[in-house]
Design an enzyme around this catalytic site. Sequence first.
Site, short mmCIF file in Angstrom:
data_model
loop_
_atom_site.label_atom_id
_atom_site.label_comp_id
_atom_site.label_asym_id
_atom_site.label_seq_id
_atom_site.Cartn_x
_atom_site.Cartn_y
_atom_site.Cartn_z
N TRP A 25 0.83 -1.21 0.00
CA TRP A 25 0.00 0.00 0.00
C TRP A 25 0.86 1.26 0.00
O TRP A 25 1.90 1.28 0.65
CB TRP A 25 -0.85 -0.01 1.27
CG TRP A 25 -1.45 1.30 1.65
CD1 TRP A 25 -0.83 2.30 2.37
CD2 TRP A 25 -2.76 1.78 1.35
NE1 TRP A 25 -1.69 3.36 2.52
CE2 TRP A 25 -2.87 3.07 1.92
CE3 TRP A 25 -3.84 1.22 0.66
CZ2 TRP A 25 -4.04 3.82 1.81
CZ3 TRP A 25 -5.01 1.98 0.55
CH2 TRP A 25 -5.11 3.26 1.13
N ASP A 28 0.32 9.16 1.02
CA ASP A 28 0.97 10.46 0.76
C ASP A 28 2.43 10.38 0.28
O ASP A 28 3.23 9.64 0.85
CB ASP A 28 1.04 11.29 2.05
CG ASP A 28 -0.24 11.29 2.84
OD1 ASP A 28 -1.26 10.77 2.35
OD2 ASP A 28 -0.21 11.79 3.96
N GLN A 44 4.23 7.25 2.24
CA GLN A 44 3.55 6.43 3.25
C GLN A 44 3.36 5.04 2.68
O GLN A 44 2.80 4.90 1.57
CB GLN A 44 2.20 7.07 3.61
CG GLN A 44 2.32 8.36 4.39
CD GLN A 44 2.75 8.11 5.82
OE1 GLN A 44 1.97 7.74 6.67
NE2 GLN A 44 4.05 8.27 6.08
N PHE A 87 4.34 8.56 10.36
CA PHE A 87 3.38 9.27 9.51
C PHE A 87 4.09 10.32 8.66
O PHE A 87 5.29 10.51 8.74
CB PHE A 87 2.29 9.89 10.38
CG PHE A 87 1.13 8.97 10.67
CD1 PHE A 87 1.24 7.59 10.55
CD2 PHE A 87 -0.11 9.49 11.06
CE1 PHE A 87 0.16 6.75 10.80
CE2 PHE A 87 -1.20 8.65 11.31
CZ PHE A 87 -1.06 7.29 11.18
N ASP A 155 2.27 15.73 10.22
CA ASP A 155 2.65 16.07 8.84
C ASP A 155 3.50 17.34 8.74
O ASP A 155 3.18 18.27 7.98
CB ASP A 155 1.39 16.21 7.96
CG ASP A 155 0.43 15.03 8.09
OD1 ASP A 155 0.89 13.94 8.51
OD2 ASP A 155 -0.77 15.19 7.80
C1 FRU Z 1 -3.02 12.04 4.93
C2 FRU Z 1 -2.68 11.29 6.20
C3 FRU Z 1 -1.72 12.10 7.04
C4 FRU Z 1 -1.03 11.05 7.86
C5 FRU Z 1 -0.95 9.90 6.88
C6 FRU Z 1 -1.03 8.55 7.53
O1 FRU Z 1 -3.40 11.24 3.87
O2 FRU Z 1 -3.85 11.00 6.92
O3 FRU Z 1 -2.33 13.10 7.82
O4 FRU Z 1 0.22 11.47 8.30
O5 FRU Z 1 -1.99 10.07 5.96
O6 FRU Z 1 -0.76 7.54 6.61
#
Ligand code: FRU
Length: 484
Positions: A25, A28, A44, A87, A155
């Site tokens: 998967w 971001d 991510q 994250f 973030d």
């Molecule tokens: C945005 C988000 C971020 C977080 C990440 C987790 O898409 O929700 O705020 O850091 O994805 O995977």
Amino acid sequence: MSSASVTELAQAYRGLFHFTPPQGWINDPNGLSWYRGQLHLFYQHHPNSPHWGPMHWGHAVSTDLLKWDHRPIALAPDRDYDIDGCFSGSAAVDGDQHVLLFTGHVHPDPTTSENRAETQCLAWGDGQSYQKDPANPVIDARHLPPDSSVGDFRDPKLWKEGDQWYCLAANADLQGDGRLLLFRATNPTQWTYVGVTAASHGRLGGMWECPDFFRVGDREVLLWSAIGVPAQPSAHQNSHSVLWSLGSLDRRTGAFAGEAPQEIDHGPDFYAPQVVKLPDGRLVMVAWMQMWGRTIPPAELGHGWAGQMTLPREIRFTEGRLTQHPVRELEAHRQTGRDFEDLVTGPRSWSGVQGRHLDLELTFEQWAGAFEVSLLRSVNGHEETLVRFDPATSTLILDRSRGGHPIVNHSKTHPEVHRFHAPVDVSEGQLTLRVIVDRSSIEVFAQGGLVAMAMTVYPREEGDGVAIRSEGSVRVRGAAWPLA
Ligand code: FRU
């Protein structure tokens, strides 16, 4: 299933020019940065599953912005402060070092949000491997103003100006209202809270995520992702949408004074973009080309991966207006093309223009009635994805209702899943479209890039046709290039 067939399946919907993970998967883009002569894209990542789970930072590098070399995973959740996920975050370059600032996510009981804690954490590396800083977490509850949620604090966007470091992070107040907070430091392990940069005040959704910030000439741009902006007929049709505002950031108070925020992409699949400035001065943006709360066919079909990135897009500003363009490197992949000029009346099909990987430049004029371009059209005519223009409402509509594999949307507030609208100004009597088709995606840039729309689509039937139809008549001229 034999491993050969899994490998074959995994290729079925990969584009040629859109980043996809080797497996697992992705969401971001993270840490998009230019370092030691290469573009670094972190992302991510849940490496062994096509579904979201404990987040890692995947890593890839590119020199031409289109072809990617996969690197080892840069960050894995292995400390008490990030045990449930590393994250999203960003990267900067400090001397010869590559610096990452990411969110440590701790959430022992996901059935409640009560016990969730998010903090900002540093890692240092050389483009190959990254080490977490012993001082982590470097920004946490101690730095936050008293009315802050510690569970929604993530973030970080990191940048350096002279000797001064800045970090812009997303947060919610105790009522769940989204906002962005500015911090500063001279040593990136020791931060001071500056102030609130921008806040929703209940108007632009709840939690905000993934801020980015960059300079254009003497102006500055704030770019962020917002959950639950109320849907309008031609904007914010997604449960999560992306906003930008042109203005300036007061480094002393943290406040951003900017123009009214606007949605940056009107398609169904665009979230959490990051922008990097290249050594040649270009601003390039990459977003996750997917949406939360919807099924993703390659995951459902057992292909072992889920999620892709948009093409890297050049961002330009002309007279305060932002335009987006596929990076010019794509033009080197155009094969022998075809020019055409036509008066389209009724259902006209083209021979000579077809393909699953296409670059189209079209100019429409003198229309009477709505008209549309059909893409990824199956031989039997059952499947196609439409780029339609409706002069009655001056809207561009991207429609995947007959595109292929069903996509299911779980959002109650933003139920649309097939037809996405963007307002277009055609007062000059012309509509220009640049359309990039890349097997399982269509990205549309209208009116010289003033309007952008990204959409994923997963055709099932055989065929790669292109057609133009008009309910009345329309003049079209342009060119089409297969991409390879
Ligand atoms: C945005 C988000 C971020 C977080 C990440 C987790 O898409 O929700 O705020 O850091 O994805 O995977």
